[in-house]
Structure formats: C-alpha cells, structure tokens
Scaffold this motif. Structure first.
Motif, PDB file in Angstrom:
ATOM      1  N   GLY A   1      -5.942   1.539  -9.976  1.00 26.91           N
ATOM      2  CA  GLY A   1      -5.380   1.704 -10.608  1.00 26.91           C
ATOM      3  C   GLY A   1      -3.802   2.750 -10.462  1.00 26.91           C
ATOM      4  N   ARG A   2      -3.191   1.398 -10.047  1.00 31.12           N
ATOM      5  CA  ARG A   2      -1.643   2.160  -9.286  1.00 31.12           C
ATOM      6  C   ARG A   2      -0.902   0.233 -10.252  1.00 31.12           C
ATOM      7  NH1 ARG A   2      -0.809   4.547  -4.098  1.00 31.12           N
ATOM      8  NH2 ARG A   2      -1.746   6.121  -4.969  1.00 31.12           N
ATOM      9  N   SER A   3       0.254   0.231 -10.834  1.00 30.77           N
ATOM     10  CA  SER A   3       1.163  -0.619 -10.005  1.00 30.77           C
ATOM     11  C   SER A   3       1.647  -1.400  -9.376  1.00 30.77           C
ATOM     12  CB  SER A   3       2.230  -0.973 -11.319  1.00 30.77           C
ATOM     13  OG  SER A   3       1.377  -0.533 -13.211  1.00 30.77           O
ATOM     14  N   TRP A   4       2.679  -0.626  -7.951  1.00 30.36           N
ATOM     15  CA  TRP A   4       3.079  -0.895  -6.917  1.00 30.36           C
ATOM     16  C   TRP A   4       2.220   0.814  -6.305  1.00 30.36           C
ATOM     17  CZ3 TRP A   4       6.307  -3.976  -7.911  1.00 30.36           C
ATOM     18  CH2 TRP A   4       6.866  -3.971  -9.702  1.00 30.36           C
ATOM     19  N   LEU A   5       2.801  -0.216  -4.488  1.00 35.61           N
ATOM     20  CA  LEU A   5       2.210   0.556  -3.797  1.00 35.61           C
ATOM     21  C   LEU A   5       1.872   1.705  -3.569  1.00 35.61           C
ATOM     22  CD1 LEU A   5       3.382  -1.519  -0.899  1.00 35.61           C
ATOM     23  CD2 LEU A   5       1.346  -1.858  -1.934  1.00 35.61           C
ATOM     24  N   PHE A   6       3.060   3.086  -4.073  1.00 36.34           N
ATOM     25  CA  PHE A   6       2.489   4.161  -4.185  1.00 36.34           C
ATOM     26  C   PHE A   6       3.295   4.403  -5.729  1.00 36.34           C
ATOM     27  CE2 PHE A   6       4.529   2.869  -0.191  1.00 36.34           C
ATOM     28  CZ  PHE A   6       3.627   3.931   0.461  1.00 36.34           C
ATOM     29  N   GLY A   7       2.685   4.345  -6.591  1.00 34.36           N
ATOM     30  CA  GLY A   7       2.641   4.597  -8.061  1.00 34.36           C
ATOM     31  C   GLY A   7       3.074   3.416  -8.808  1.00 34.36           C
ATOM     32  N   ASP A   8       3.646   4.096 -10.020  1.00 32.03           N
ATOM     33  CA  ASP A   8       4.147   3.111 -11.310  1.00 32.03           C
ATOM     34  C   ASP A   8       5.445   2.733 -11.223  1.00 32.03           C
ATOM     35  OD1 ASP A   8       5.515   5.877 -11.314  1.00 32.03           O
ATOM     36  OD2 ASP A   8       5.041   6.568 -13.197  1.00 32.03           O
ATOM     37  N   ARG A   9       6.167   3.164 -10.279  1.00 31.98           N
ATOM     38  CA  ARG A   9       7.708   1.967  -9.726  1.00 31.98           C
ATOM     39  C   ARG A   9       7.520   1.576  -8.150  1.00 31.98           C
ATOM     40  NH1 ARG A   9      10.380   5.347  -6.748  1.00 31.98           N
ATOM     41  NH2 ARG A   9      10.261   7.143  -5.997  1.00 31.98           N
ATOM     42  N   PRO A  10       8.103   0.370  -8.395  1.00 33.61           N
ATOM     43  CA  PRO A  10       8.348  -0.456  -6.686  1.00 33.61           C
ATOM     44  C   PRO A  10       9.046   0.879  -6.048  1.00 33.61           C
ATOM     45  CG  PRO A  10       9.290  -1.536  -8.236  1.00 33.61           C
ATOM     46  CD  PRO A  10       8.958   0.204  -9.281  1.00 33.61           C
ATOM     47  N   THR A  11       9.249   0.913  -4.658  1.00 27.00           N
ATOM     48  CA  THR A  11       9.824   0.776  -3.774  1.00 27.00           C
ATOM     49  C   THR A  11      10.262  -0.205  -3.124  1.00 27.00           C
ATOM     50  OG1 THR A  11       7.936   1.222  -2.278  1.00 27.00           O
ATOM     51  CG2 THR A  11       8.414   3.778  -4.104  1.00 27.00           C
ATOM     52  N   LEU A  12      10.242   0.375  -1.545  1.00 24.38           N
ATOM     53  CA  LEU A  12      11.699  -0.329  -0.696  1.00 24.38           C
ATOM     54  C   LEU A  12      10.606  -1.063  -0.173  1.00 24.38           C
ATOM     55  CD1 LEU A  12      13.794  -1.724   0.974  1.00 24.38           C
ATOM     56  CD2 LEU A  12      12.846   0.449   2.703  1.00 24.38           C
ATOM     57  N   ALA A  13       9.143  -0.192   0.022  1.00 23.87           N
ATOM     58  CA  ALA A  13       8.019  -0.976   0.268  1.00 23.87           C
ATOM     59  C   ALA A  13       7.201  -2.066  -0.228  1.00 23.87           C
ATOM     60  CB  ALA A  13       6.803  -0.404   0.928  1.00 23.87           C
ATOM     61  N   ASP A  14       7.496  -2.137  -1.409  1.00 24.13           N
ATOM     62  CA  ASP A  14       6.980  -3.035  -2.391  1.00 24.13           C
ATOM     63  C   ASP A  14       8.000  -4.243  -1.984  1.00 24.13           C
ATOM     64  OD1 ASP A  14       4.965  -1.956  -4.457  1.00 24.13           O
ATOM     65  OD2 ASP A  14       6.044   0.060  -3.887  1.00 24.13           O
ATOM     66  N   LEU A  15       8.754  -4.020  -2.604  1.00 20.17           N
ATOM     67  CA  LEU A  15      10.723  -5.243  -1.652  1.00 20.17           C
ATOM     68  C   LEU A  15       9.771  -5.483  -0.541  1.00 20.17           C
ATOM     69  CD1 LEU A  15      11.331  -3.833  -4.859  1.00 20.17           C
ATOM     70  CD2 LEU A  15      13.721  -4.114  -4.214  1.00 20.17           C
ATOM     71  N   ALA A  16       9.900  -5.277   0.912  1.00 20.03           N
ATOM     72  CA  ALA A  16       9.625  -4.844   1.618  1.00 20.03           C
ATOM     73  C   ALA A  16       8.290  -6.248   1.705  1.00 20.03           C
ATOM     74  CB  ALA A  16       9.616  -4.582   2.324  1.00 20.03           C
ATOM     75  N   LEU A  17       7.367  -5.895   1.440  1.00 18.88           N
ATOM     76  CA  LEU A  17       6.404  -6.831   1.840  1.00 18.88           C
ATOM     77  C   LEU A  17       5.752  -8.174   0.792  1.00 18.88           C
ATOM     78  CD1 LEU A  17       5.610  -4.095   3.712  1.00 18.88           C
ATOM     79  CD2 LEU A  17       3.324  -4.078   2.278  1.00 18.88           C
ATOM     80  N   LEU A  18       6.654  -7.409  -0.312  1.00 15.10           N
ATOM     81  CA  LEU A  18       5.772  -8.779  -1.273  1.00 15.10           C
ATOM     82  C   LEU A  18       6.520 -10.145  -1.609  1.00 15.10           C
ATOM     83  CD1 LEU A  18       6.364  -6.908  -5.021  1.00 15.10           C
ATOM     84  CD2 LEU A  18       4.562  -8.252  -3.923  1.00 15.10           C
ATOM     85  N   PRO A  19       7.660 -10.944  -0.530  1.00 10.35           N
ATOM     86  CA  PRO A  19       7.876 -11.503  -0.296  1.00 10.35           C
ATOM     87  C   PRO A  19       7.141 -12.681   0.903  1.00 10.35           C
ATOM     88  CG  PRO A  19       9.736 -10.839  -0.585  1.00 10.35           C
ATOM     89  CD  PRO A  19       8.605  -9.663  -0.699  1.00 10.35           C
TER      90      PRO A  19
END
Length: 211
Positions: A138-156
């Motif tokens: 139900g969300r686009s990113w880990l913590f809602g509708d915008r990316p955070t540092l966690a998204d950038l850190a995990l995705l690679p």
C-alpha cells in the motif's frame, strides 16, 4: 594536494552505489575516481585505511564507510528530506548491512563458502525480503509516499540479490518488493549514478560528479 572532495568508487559495488545516490540527491559536487578492484591505485591505498570502496576524501578527513558518506552528504544539503525517517529506518539499515548482506554473499559467492548451504542462505535472505514486502504494502517507499535514507541504503543490495537469479526472484510472492525495486531501477537517480567511467589514472583531469 587537491582540497575538493574526492570519491573513490567502483561502479557495481552496492556500497558505492548508495554513496553516489546520496551525493547525487544532496547536490554535493565531488571528483569521481573509478577504480578496478583487482588493480587498486597506490593513491587510493594511501587514502583508504581499509582499502575498500567507497572512500570519500575531504580536506581534513576521510570517510571509508558508505553510510558515513551518505550521512555526511545529506547533512550538507537534504532537499528531499531523506534523513527525515523514524528509528525503524536505521534498524532496517543495520539488518541489511548485517544478516542480509551475509546471506546475500553466501548465496551469490557460494563457491567461496563450501561449508555453508547456499539454499539455506538464500532462504535467510528471502525471509528478510518478505518482511520488506509486507512493509511496502500500500505504499511506494518504505515509510510512505517518498523515499528516505533507508530506501537508498537498502535498494542497491536488494538489486544485487535479485540479479543472482532474476527469474527466481520475480517468481516469489513479494509483488510490493518487486515493484519497489523496479521503480528504483527505472529512476533518473539510479540511471545517473550507473554511468560507466574509465578507471582513474595518475595525471587524469578531474571527473566531476554531482553538483
């Protein structure tokens, strides 16, 4: 001696990818020096105590941990509020950089670990990814509708795991995770940080990145 920031990097390394992502998002301008891991320049080895990428050299200090580079870059400027995330984001990064990365390596580089069961390690990694898939429902990113540092850190790292066997990865019951990864792979930020550069050599003119 140069006084501008210098980033030593290797294009495919997930740690280096996330450092470049943060630098791009911050708008910080650095000199990029691509290296070959099998033929590390002496100037790099004299800079990095660990001999690992990414390494960021500033006028007065050296960062050779990717997360430290990300935080430093975003502390200079964070227009997308990537550092604005709950404590749980930091906890996810810790799990990613610890148990998940270990299971990823044991799966991807199985021949290096003859005493470890590859299938078991893949299932360890998968159990972590199932948790991410549930979080992404139900969300686009880990913590809602915008990316955070966690998204950038995990995705690679999720990308690296997915491409061990993308057919197997896409066959798993984690549709939210797949959508999250594909959204990242198609993003302008990811495309920009994955340009190919010739390895740096002594005497080369500066190659500017970011800014």
């Amino acid at each position: 001696m140069a006084h501008h920031p210098i980033l030593w990097t290797f294009r495919r390394c997930p740690y280096a990818i996330r450092a470049r992502l943060a630098l791009t998002c911050s708008g910080v301008k650095v000199e990029l020096r691509e290296i070959r891991l099998r033929d590390k320049p002496q100037a790099f080895l004299q800079t990095s105590a660990s001999g690992t990428v990414p390494t960021l050299r500033l006028a007065d200090k050296v960062f050779d941990e990717s997360l430290d580079i990300m935080i430093w870059a975003l502390e200079q400027d964070d227009p997308h509020r990537l550092l604005d995330m709950p404590q749980e984001g930091w906890d996810l990064i810790t799990k990613n950089d610890g148990p998940f990365k270990a299971a990823l390596d044991h799966t991807k580089y199985a021949t290096r670990y003859p005493d470890i069961n590859q299938a078991t390690e893949r299932m360890k990694a998968a159990s972590y990814l199932v948790g991410l898939d549930k979080r992404l429902a139900g969300r686009s990113w880990l913590f809602g509708d915008r990316p955070t540092l966690a998204d950038l850190a995990l995705l690679p790292f999720v990308r690296q795991f997915a491409y061990i066997d993308r057919e197997w990865f896409d066959a798993q019951e984690w549709p939210n995770l797949i959508a999250w990864l594909d959204r990242f792979l198609e993003s302008e930020a990811f495309i920009n940080v994955m340009h190919k550069y010739a390895p740096w050599a002594e005497g080369d003119a500066p190659l500017w990145f970011g800014g």
